[in-house]
Design a protein around this motif. Structure first.
Motif, mmCIF file in Angstrom:
data_model
loop_
_atom_site.group_PDB
_atom_site.id
_atom_site.type_symbol
_atom_site.label_atom_id
_atom_site.label_comp_id
_atom_site.label_asym_id
_atom_site.label_seq_id
_atom_site.Cartn_x
_atom_site.Cartn_y
_atom_site.Cartn_z
ATOM 1 N N UNK A 159 -4.424 19.120 5.632
ATOM 2 C CA UNK A 159 -5.719 19.808 4.592
ATOM 3 C C UNK A 159 -4.991 19.535 3.551
ATOM 4 N N UNK A 160 -5.003 20.838 3.057
ATOM 5 C CA UNK A 160 -5.257 21.058 1.448
ATOM 6 C C UNK A 160 -2.287 22.090 1.774
ATOM 7 N N UNK A 161 -2.585 22.008 2.792
ATOM 8 C CA UNK A 161 -1.009 22.459 3.077
ATOM 9 C C UNK A 161 -0.294 20.955 3.291
ATOM 10 N N UNK A 162 -0.726 20.147 3.637
ATOM 11 C CA UNK A 162 -0.043 18.115 3.671
ATOM 12 C C UNK A 162 0.999 18.070 2.567
ATOM 13 N N UNK A 163 1.771 17.489 3.305
ATOM 14 C CA UNK A 163 2.650 17.303 2.080
ATOM 15 C C UNK A 163 3.468 15.738 2.499
ATOM 16 N N UNK A 164 4.048 15.376 2.130
ATOM 17 C CA UNK A 164 4.717 13.921 1.884
ATOM 18 C C UNK A 164 6.424 14.170 1.976
ATOM 19 N N UNK A 165 7.074 13.518 2.578
ATOM 20 C CA UNK A 165 8.871 13.607 2.739
ATOM 21 C C UNK A 165 9.149 12.637 2.365
ATOM 22 N N UNK A 166 10.027 12.213 1.662
ATOM 23 C CA UNK A 166 10.630 10.765 1.508
ATOM 24 C C UNK A 166 12.269 10.652 2.636
ATOM 25 N N UNK A 167 12.593 10.176 3.384
ATOM 26 C CA UNK A 167 13.455 10.113 4.184
ATOM 27 C C UNK A 167 14.107 8.297 4.526
ATOM 28 N N UNK A 168 16.002 8.311 4.535
ATOM 29 C CA UNK A 168 15.978 6.815 4.479
ATOM 30 C C UNK A 168 15.881 7.379 6.730
ATOM 31 N N UNK A 169 15.627 5.448 6.445
ATOM 32 C CA UNK A 169 16.114 4.895 8.070
ATOM 33 C C UNK A 169 17.645 5.409 9.148
ATOM 34 N N UNK A 188 -2.203 16.398 -1.598
ATOM 35 C CA UNK A 188 -2.456 15.504 0.184
ATOM 36 C C UNK A 188 -3.560 14.950 -0.021
ATOM 37 N N UNK A 189 -3.843 14.912 -1.799
ATOM 38 C CA UNK A 189 -4.917 13.848 -2.018
ATOM 39 C C UNK A 189 -3.793 12.100 -1.514
ATOM 40 N N UNK A 190 -3.179 12.171 -1.655
ATOM 41 C CA UNK A 190 -2.570 10.739 -1.934
ATOM 42 C C UNK A 190 -1.937 10.315 -0.336
ATOM 43 N N UNK A 191 -2.422 11.110 1.009
ATOM 44 C CA UNK A 191 -3.222 10.366 1.954
ATOM 45 C C UNK A 191 -4.222 9.869 1.663
ATOM 46 N N UNK A 192 -5.295 9.896 0.924
ATOM 47 C CA UNK A 192 -6.798 9.440 1.162
ATOM 48 C C UNK A 192 -6.851 8.825 -0.029
ATOM 49 N N UNK A 193 -5.809 8.535 -0.851
ATOM 50 C CA UNK A 193 -5.680 7.212 -2.007
ATOM 51 C C UNK A 193 -5.171 6.288 -0.647
ATOM 52 N N UNK A 240 1.092 -1.098 0.031
ATOM 53 C CA UNK A 240 -0.142 -0.254 -0.404
ATOM 54 C C UNK A 240 0.701 1.195 0.065
ATOM 55 N N UNK A 241 1.870 1.290 0.820
ATOM 56 C CA UNK A 241 2.455 2.456 0.833
ATOM 57 C C UNK A 241 3.707 2.951 -1.223
ATOM 58 N N UNK A 242 3.767 1.591 -1.199
ATOM 59 C CA UNK A 242 4.906 1.635 -3.163
ATOM 60 C C UNK A 242 3.523 2.151 -3.292
ATOM 61 N N UNK A 243 2.264 1.481 -3.578
ATOM 62 C CA UNK A 243 1.548 2.269 -4.414
ATOM 63 C C UNK A 243 1.194 3.321 -4.115
ATOM 64 N N UNK A 244 1.204 4.330 -3.182
ATOM 65 C CA UNK A 244 0.463 5.363 -3.115
ATOM 66 C C UNK A 244 1.600 6.483 -3.288
ATOM 67 N N UNK A 245 2.982 6.466 -3.222
ATOM 68 C CA UNK A 245 4.048 7.294 -2.572
ATOM 69 C C UNK A 245 5.294 6.529 -3.851
ATOM 70 N N UNK A 246 5.383 6.211 -4.389
ATOM 71 C CA UNK A 246 6.757 5.145 -5.568
ATOM 72 C C UNK A 246 7.783 6.092 -5.954
ATOM 73 N N UNK A 247 7.419 7.181 -5.507
ATOM 74 C CA UNK A 247 8.612 8.353 -5.848
ATOM 75 C C UNK A 247 9.555 8.781 -4.805
ATOM 76 N N UNK A 248 8.701 8.726 -3.735
ATOM 77 C CA UNK A 248 9.412 8.650 -2.675
ATOM 78 C C UNK A 248 10.425 7.599 -2.030
#
Length: 261
Positions: A127-137, A177-182, A65-73
């Motif tokens: 909300x509309x200001x939500x973003x997603x950040x890709x980081x390495x553990x 932000x819509x990726x969170x809904x996905x 599920x995580x990979x389907x919604x955020x592949x570029x991160x």
């Protein structure tokens, strides 16, 4: 338990801890060339067929599920996590701009599979200001603690992640932000696919063609849903139907899962 489509038998309780399951997951889901299975449904099914308990079923679907919604991160073929939950008194995650990009600071209170993570997708804002950040553990400033033994899915490590001025390039920030809904649809979808793969695996090992057929019908329906994750009018009834089909399979396979962890 035998994996669907496999000639190898997996003894009951053969995957008693997360480290053992993680090794089995990598063997089933990473090809000889080192690449992860490209299709997320196949990823959930391949791992779910190995699962011998609910915690591994959940992780099998969750990773897909995580990979389907955020592949570029997500870079690499290892385990990842959507770090979204905040609370327990920790500071909310924030991004601050610097000349070289951004700094990520804050805390996330629930990290699934925390003991074996290679990367995280961190939710920042609302909300509309939500973003997603890709980081390495393993990035400087990232720390993951395992503060407690969880009551639910107890075999799965569940941690707290802290980010102390973690440097992030602009290209690693996704302002959709819509990726969170996905993800709200993707998580139950892929977990149910993994569960049906698990049940089908047990059915095949037990010679229960009836249960295998029911699981296969649920899987076939589930395969049609990733394409409509961004369409609320289609994904909601699609998930409802998948729940019905999965419940039907579970009811028919009660003796196959009796006594499972």
């Amino acid at each position: 338990m035998s994996a669907a489509g496999s000639d190898q038998d997996t003894p009951a309780d053969a995957l008693p801890d997360e480290s053992t399951f993680h090794s089995a997951w990598r063997a089933a889901c990473i090809t000889a060339s080192g690449d992860l299975l490209a299709d997320e449904a196949e990823l959930a099914l391949a791992a779910g067929a190995l699962a011998d308990r609910l915690a591994w079923v959940f992780l099998s679907g969750y990773q897909a599920a995580v990979r389907r919604c955020f592949p570029e991160l997500i870079s690499g073929a290892g385990w990842t996590c959507l770090a979204a939950a905040e609370g327990r008194g920790g500071p909310a995650c924030e991004l601050s701009a610097i000349d070289e990009g951004f700094l990520l600071s804050g805390e996330k209170s629930w990290i699934a599979g925390a003991g074996a993570l290679e990367s995280l997708v961190v939710s920042v804002g609302e909300g509309d200001a939500r973003c997603f950040v890709g980081v390495e553990a393993s990035a400087p400033g990232v720390s993951i603690d395992l503060p407690r033994t969880p009551d639910f899915l107890s075999e799965m490590t569940q941690g707290v992640a802290r980010f102390d001025e973690v440097q992030v390039a602009a290209a690693r920030i996704l302002s959709e932000p819509a990726r969170g809904l996905w993800f709200r649809g993707a998580e139950p979808l892929y977990v149910m696919l993994a569960l049906n793969a698990c049940l089908q695996s047990r059915a095949l090992a037990a010679g229960r063609a009836d249960v295998s057929t029911l699981a296969g019908e649920a899987i076939d329906h589930g395969r049609t849903l990733p394409a409509v994750l961004d369409q609320k009018a289609a994904i909601l009834p699609g998930l409802a139907e998948l729940r019905v089909l999965t419940a039907r399979t579970l009811a028919a396979s009660s003796e196959l899962v009796a006594g499972s962890p």
